[in-house]
Design a protein around this motif. Structure first.
Motif, mmCIF file in Angstrom:
data_model
loop_
_atom_site.group_PDB
_atom_site.id
_atom_site.type_symbol
_atom_site.label_atom_id
_atom_site.label_comp_id
_atom_site.label_asym_id
_atom_site.label_seq_id
_atom_site.Cartn_x
_atom_site.Cartn_y
_atom_site.Cartn_z
ATOM 1 N N ASN A 1 2.376 -8.115 -9.542
ATOM 2 C CA ASN A 1 3.096 -7.798 -10.839
ATOM 3 C C ASN A 1 2.708 -7.014 -11.625
ATOM 4 O OD1 ASN A 1 4.873 -10.445 -10.579
ATOM 5 N ND2 ASN A 1 3.371 -11.553 -10.347
ATOM 6 N N GLY A 2 3.354 -5.915 -12.037
ATOM 7 C CA GLY A 2 3.622 -4.676 -12.804
ATOM 8 C C GLY A 2 2.739 -3.818 -12.303
ATOM 9 N N ILE A 3 2.789 -3.699 -10.753
ATOM 10 C CA ILE A 3 2.154 -2.677 -9.864
ATOM 11 C C ILE A 3 3.339 -1.457 -9.442
ATOM 12 C CG2 ILE A 3 0.557 -1.881 -8.405
ATOM 13 C CD1 ILE A 3 -0.846 -3.841 -8.341
ATOM 14 N N LYS A 4 3.265 -0.133 -9.412
ATOM 15 C CA LYS A 4 4.346 0.732 -9.050
ATOM 16 C C LYS A 4 4.375 0.560 -7.426
ATOM 17 C CE LYS A 4 4.786 3.413 -13.922
ATOM 18 N NZ LYS A 4 3.733 4.500 -13.876
ATOM 19 N N GLU A 5 6.006 0.807 -7.013
ATOM 20 C CA GLU A 5 6.172 0.028 -5.771
ATOM 21 C C GLU A 5 5.500 1.610 -4.808
ATOM 22 O OE1 GLU A 5 9.706 -0.901 -3.720
ATOM 23 O OE2 GLU A 5 10.175 -1.847 -5.042
ATOM 24 N N GLN A 6 5.170 3.102 -5.934
ATOM 25 C CA GLN A 6 4.407 4.237 -5.954
ATOM 26 C C GLN A 6 3.247 3.716 -4.870
ATOM 27 O OE1 GLN A 6 5.228 7.563 -8.416
ATOM 28 N NE2 GLN A 6 4.234 8.888 -6.848
ATOM 29 N N GLU A 7 2.219 3.136 -6.180
ATOM 30 C CA GLU A 7 1.374 2.581 -6.369
ATOM 31 C C GLU A 7 0.937 2.116 -4.687
ATOM 32 O OE1 GLU A 7 -1.241 1.822 -9.477
ATOM 33 O OE2 GLU A 7 -0.346 2.378 -10.801
ATOM 34 N N ILE A 8 1.449 1.196 -4.454
ATOM 35 C CA ILE A 8 0.943 0.692 -3.482
ATOM 36 C C ILE A 8 1.418 1.250 -2.177
ATOM 37 C CG2 ILE A 8 2.215 -1.731 -2.401
ATOM 38 C CD1 ILE A 8 2.153 -2.786 -4.636
ATOM 39 N N SER A 9 2.771 1.810 -1.907
ATOM 40 C CA SER A 9 2.820 2.988 -1.147
ATOM 41 C C SER A 9 1.893 3.482 -0.491
ATOM 42 C CB SER A 9 4.181 3.059 -1.346
ATOM 43 O OG SER A 9 4.130 5.422 -0.551
ATOM 44 N N GLU A 10 1.259 4.272 -2.269
ATOM 45 C CA GLU A 10 0.622 5.422 -2.000
ATOM 46 C C GLU A 10 -1.665 4.648 -1.501
ATOM 47 O OE1 GLU A 10 -0.112 9.128 -4.563
ATOM 48 O OE2 GLU A 10 -1.008 7.669 -5.510
ATOM 49 N N LEU A 11 -1.547 3.651 -1.790
ATOM 50 C CA LEU A 11 -2.363 2.722 -1.144
ATOM 51 C C LEU A 11 -2.370 2.695 0.025
ATOM 52 C CD1 LEU A 11 -3.834 0.187 -4.129
ATOM 53 C CD2 LEU A 11 -4.572 1.837 -3.770
ATOM 54 N N ALA A 12 -1.391 2.106 0.788
ATOM 55 C CA ALA A 12 -1.342 1.279 1.907
ATOM 56 C C ALA A 12 -1.398 2.928 2.768
ATOM 57 C CB ALA A 12 -0.114 0.982 2.117
ATOM 58 N N ARG A 13 -1.074 4.076 2.890
ATOM 59 C CA ARG A 13 -1.034 5.666 3.290
ATOM 60 C C ARG A 13 -3.124 5.454 2.798
ATOM 61 N NH1 ARG A 13 2.378 10.449 1.581
ATOM 62 N NH2 ARG A 13 1.941 11.261 3.178
ATOM 63 N N ILE A 14 -3.302 5.259 1.760
ATOM 64 C CA ILE A 14 -5.325 5.880 2.412
ATOM 65 C C ILE A 14 -5.771 5.004 2.732
ATOM 66 C CG2 ILE A 14 -6.935 6.106 0.068
ATOM 67 C CD1 ILE A 14 -4.706 7.040 -2.142
ATOM 68 N N ALA A 15 -5.034 3.437 2.520
ATOM 69 C CA ALA A 15 -6.444 2.827 3.584
ATOM 70 C C ALA A 15 -5.926 3.005 4.850
ATOM 71 C CB ALA A 15 -5.269 1.279 3.639
ATOM 72 N N GLU A 16 -4.581 3.123 5.101
ATOM 73 C CA GLU A 16 -4.076 3.716 7.106
ATOM 74 C C GLU A 16 -5.246 5.099 7.047
ATOM 75 O OE1 GLU A 16 -0.859 4.064 9.818
ATOM 76 O OE2 GLU A 16 -0.706 4.463 7.342
ATOM 77 N N HIS A 17 -5.197 5.526 6.498
ATOM 78 C CA HIS A 17 -5.724 7.580 6.371
ATOM 79 C C HIS A 17 -7.984 6.564 6.718
ATOM 80 C CE1 HIS A 17 -8.402 10.949 6.106
ATOM 81 N NE2 HIS A 17 -9.250 10.442 4.904
ATOM 82 N N MET A 18 -7.736 6.041 6.298
ATOM 83 C CA MET A 18 -9.454 5.471 6.061
ATOM 84 C C MET A 18 -10.003 4.950 7.424
ATOM 85 S SD MET A 18 -10.353 6.696 3.402
ATOM 86 C CE MET A 18 -12.833 6.041 2.599
ATOM 87 N N GLN A 19 -9.228 3.482 7.577
ATOM 88 C CA GLN A 19 -9.003 2.857 8.637
ATOM 89 C C GLN A 19 -9.155 4.077 10.499
ATOM 90 O OE1 GLN A 19 -5.054 0.408 8.194
ATOM 91 N NE2 GLN A 19 -7.182 -0.959 7.410
ATOM 92 N N ASN A 20 -8.462 5.108 10.376
ATOM 93 C CA ASN A 20 -8.153 5.623 10.699
ATOM 94 C C ASN A 20 -9.303 7.054 10.829
ATOM 95 O OD1 ASN A 20 -5.329 4.824 11.837
ATOM 96 N ND2 ASN A 20 -4.112 7.090 10.811
ATOM 97 N N PHE A 21 -10.260 7.191 10.328
ATOM 98 C CA PHE A 21 -10.850 7.805 10.373
ATOM 99 C C PHE A 21 -12.816 7.137 10.392
ATOM 100 C CE2 PHE A 21 -9.264 11.063 9.400
ATOM 101 C CZ PHE A 21 -9.159 12.358 9.447
ATOM 102 N N GLY A 22 -12.257 5.432 11.107
ATOM 103 C CA GLY A 22 -13.367 4.958 11.453
ATOM 104 C C GLY A 22 -13.640 3.932 10.528
#
Length: 335
Positions: free
Chosen positions: A39-60
């Motif tokens: 609640n109260g978190i912008k969709e753009q922030e959540i989509s950015e967090l998802a991309r960053i998390a994916e990057h961190m996982q891909n880097f091990g």
């Protein structure tokens, strides 16, 4: 309630509920599912967090949570008039002898490799204006109380102590401004994945979970400074060896540049502990919380001489290369 949501919206049959501090967690086989309030978190922030998390996982990084999409491919689900996200983790325990400093250096190194521009979570270069804004707001509250009788002990302490902490905050802002003029950032000063507030307990619990909802994009010294601040106030008498060891662990992988050292010190100079005690006191409606914050403020004021000593000795205790890196002190603290 959330078990039903996992089943109906995500198609996950959770076996059991697990205690994960401030989050609802559920287990299914070796998977761990965290329910995050969106609640109260912008969709753009959540989509950015998802991309960053994916990057961190891909880097091990195997302990970073993955943001799940629901059956309709959405990152945010609506459930009983609220918005939620679901994070998926492996249910792996905390390593027995975890070297937090080293783990954090690896985490930051991965974060510096992000191949896209981070926008909504970016805090790089914004400390000065954020600190100035915070200081102005508190000065307005203080000024409004100057000519009336303090309502209680907390107000009396606040009215008497604010000029001192305003001076400390101004020192931090000036130190930061001088750093940005005098020193050039190096490769390790690029923005990376940091935490809103990195503390010793954040990565410690039943399971080793790195939660994207804790993240911002900032200079690595943010995490170092906040870890040091929390350890110092947890035990002002005995924290020094722990702090020295943490910074040595970090530097066994990433040596801090003069710019990093100075940013770290500027952040420690800013009296965030004081600001938060006062801000939270005036925000909270709970009488119990107010009593706790009054006790906390009294403790901070009683410890101010020790805190000055800590700040004046910080470069020495952390074995910073003061001469080689030309790291300036703050004159009045060194007297």
């Amino acid at each position: 309630m959330f078990q039903r949501m996992l089943k109906e919206v995500y198609g996950i049959s959770a076996d059991s509920e697990v205690s994960l501090g401030r989050f609802h967690g559920y287990k299914h086989n070796e998977g761990l599912y965290l329910i995050m309030d969106a609640n109260g978190i912008k969709e753009q922030e959540i989509s950015e967090l998802a991309r960053i998390a994916e990057h961190m996982q891909n880097f091990g990084d195997r302990n970073v949570s993955k943001l799940l999409t629901d059956r309709e491919g959405r990152q945010i689900c609506d459930w009983q008039e609220n918005k939620y996200c679901v994070l998926q983790n492996r249910a792996s325990p905390i390593p027995e002898k975890m070297k937090t400093g080293r783990k954090l250096a690896k985490f930051h190194a991965r974060g510096r490799q992000i191949p896209f521009k981070v926008e909504s979570l970016n805090r790089v270069g914004q400390w000065k204006q954020l600190w100035e804004k915070r200081l102005d707001q508190m000065e307005k509250v203080w000024s409004s109380k100057l000519y009336t009788e303090p309502e209680n002990d907390f107000e009396r302490m606040f009215i008497e102590s604010f000029p001192y902490y305003m001076g400390l905050a101004e020192n931090a802002i000036q130190y930061l401004a001088d750093t940005e003029i005098d020193d050039k950032p190096t490769k390790i000063d690029h923005g990376t994945v940091c935490h809103e507030r990195f503390t010793n307990t954040l990565w410690r619990g039943t399971y080793f979970v790195k939660n994207p909802f804790d993240w911002v994009f900032d200079h690595a010294s943010r995490d170092l400074a906040e870890w040091v601040r929390e350890r110092y106030f947890a035990n002002i008498q005995t924290s020094q060896p722990e702090i020295k060891n943490f910074l040595a662990e970090y530097q066994s992988l990433t040596v801090l540049s003069p710019f990093s050292w100075r940013l770290l010190y500027a952040r420690l100079l800013f009296p965030l502990h004081y600001f938060e005690a006062v801000e939270n006191y005036y925000i909270t409606q709970s009488e119990q919380a107010r009593h706790q914050l009054e006790d906390r403020l009294r403790k901070y004021l009683n410890q101010s001489s020790d805190h000055e000593r800590f700040l004046s000795n910080f470069y020495h205790l952390s074995e910073a290369p003061v001469k080689a890196a030309k790291l300036p002190g703050v004159e009045w603290l060194l007297r």
